[in-house]
Design an enzyme around this catalytic site. Sequence first.
Site, short mmCIF file in Angstrom:
data_model
loop_
_atom_site.label_atom_id
_atom_site.label_comp_id
_atom_site.label_asym_id
_atom_site.label_seq_id
_atom_site.Cartn_x
_atom_site.Cartn_y
_atom_site.Cartn_z
CB SER A 128 -13.35 -106.23 5.90
OG SER A 128 -13.84 -107.25 6.54
CG ASP A 186 -11.43 -109.45 4.84
OD1 ASP A 186 -12.67 -109.80 5.30
OD2 ASP A 186 -10.62 -108.87 5.68
NE ARG A 225 -15.50 -108.52 10.53
CZ ARG A 225 -16.18 -107.52 11.36
NH1 ARG A 225 -17.18 -107.64 11.60
NH2 ARG A 225 -15.25 -106.33 11.46
CB THR A 261 -14.16 -101.98 20.89
OG1 THR A 261 -14.75 -101.49 22.10
CG2 THR A 261 -15.09 -102.87 19.88
CE LYS A 275 -12.17 -108.67 11.97
NZ LYS A 275 -11.33 -107.56 12.27
CD GLU A 321 -14.09 -107.77 16.72
OE1 GLU A 321 -13.48 -107.00 17.55
OE2 GLU A 321 -14.17 -107.79 15.69
CG ASP A 356 -15.53 -110.89 6.50
OD1 ASP A 356 -14.76 -111.79 6.32
OD2 ASP A 356 -15.05 -109.96 6.90
NE ARG A 405 -11.86 -101.18 5.85
CZ ARG A 405 -12.39 -102.35 6.56
NH1 ARG A 405 -13.85 -101.83 6.66
NH2 ARG A 405 -11.96 -103.08 7.19
#
Length: 588
Positions: A141, A300, A303, A376, A414, A400, A298, A39
Amino acid sequence: YQQNQKTYAIVKQLLAEGNAGELQKYFGSRMEFGTAGLRAAMGAGISHMNDLTIIQTTQGFCRYLEKNFSDLKKRGVVIGFDARAHLSSGGSSKRFARLAANTFISQGVPVYLFSDIIPTPFVPYTVTHLKLCAGIMVTASHNPKQDNGYKVYWENGAQIISPHDKGISQAIEENQEPWPQAWEDKLIDSSPLLHDPYAMVNKEYFKDIQKQCFYRNINKETNLKFVHTSVHGVGHKFVQLAFKAFDLSPPFAVPEQKDPDPDFPTVKYPNPEEGKGVLTLSFALAEKDGARIILANDPDADRLAVAEKQESGEWKVFSGNELGALLGWWIFTCWKNNSRDTRAIKDVYMLSSTVSSKILRAIALKEGFHFEETLTGFKWMGNRAKQLMDQGKAVLFAFEEAIGYMCCPAVLDKDGVSAAVITAEMASFLATRNLSLSQQLKAVYDEYGFHITKASYFICHDPKVIQQLFDNLRNFDGKNTYPKSCGRFKVSGIRDLTTGYDSSQPDQKAILPTSKSSQMITFTFANGGVATMRTSGTEPKIKYYSELCAPPGNSDVEQLKKELDELVNALEKHFFQPEKNKLQRKTE
């Protein structure tokens, strides 16, 4: 010969100017390949996402897969991309995806390359559905517009976890010289090894998520209106199709944000987690069209944020934990009432990450199914879900607090598309009982106990200060002693996942995996509060997550909120010490 005129020109210009500082930034260190893949900003040099670094990364990944799968050339990989693009360096998700496809095809590996933009969850879906060796999604994302990313899935359909990141990283180091024809992505168009899964997945995915559709008749009849925004990303078309698959009328799309636009012109940050700022245009459209619920993906589409208009006329934006509570309650209730699943409740599981609300634990305790927490990030929940499913268990739901939800076992990551349509069905069902989402959330808390959460972060650009802050917590009253209290709040337990210490275990060793490379300490308080402090893997932040869990029957919410506020203030004052450490607060 320079392969990319644009990045070449940027570097040439810096050399002409003798700008050593900038050149050091571009070429000083290579992007780190971690469990989240890559990223970084698009641009020139090995510290950025560009044609060369994508080729090098893919060559390393290809060699690593060859080592791990003897049948790689039979099974192949899937590659998807979002709509991101960067004019000044010529980089774009689509170009990066084609270069990656070319790398694999040059080695005789079949590639399932989506011909158009897709939501991120379509990649893990395709890995599982076609039994492929791996998947790559080119996306950043909800990061700022100059960024891009390269996200990797293993054959089990979940994001990679250690030690794969180390193995791939090593292989990238060993394969930096571009292979012959590495830049000639036109070659793939005539290759028999190139397949396009777009039409197949668009059919099969929507067929699979219909297994989570339980109230088709209510969906057909409902008067509830929804607004949807894809925040200039990929989600629009797919959420429309999902609503159609559930027999719901299509949601009103925010016109200024429904088409993909790599400039994200109407928002400062394309991240629905940032709350009301990103939803301004959605609120306006909802008021105009009389819609009571807003669904926001979002860019991509992995979420989902949800907002609901209250009786007062105010809009309530649900936190990730609140929507997790609602979806957990809903999915369990649907399983209980409608399931043709013959498995006993003792084989039913739900998961959430350790910094998310423990509401699922409370529901599981009362209803008799299993709840597990993971580290996480969805990579952990996806991998754990797959292990459980392989043992014949049913994993109904995982979430999450960072507004990520896995509602459908066909995707082990997700997925904001299935979450959006399942939320819409839940809202439509509740409307037939004259209940809003907010009222149902209160009913869930009444039944299983109030779980109130508060999370925020401080920005700190100095790694030394961060290290010092956590060292201080580990040597609070002399060497190797943790704090016994935080202001007026007594500490009753400590779990340090950096060192592996857990005061609540008989051998004082933590059960969850530990990682020395990131900071994470959880404090349990005598009043039922829990607070976790951790560093972010992708940003210069120290984050905290706090929760107060009350047993069922304690309905003085305002008192609980006040207590949590006081706990958080104490945490900031005594453990973060923002003035002393020159930490910058999150700006609302």
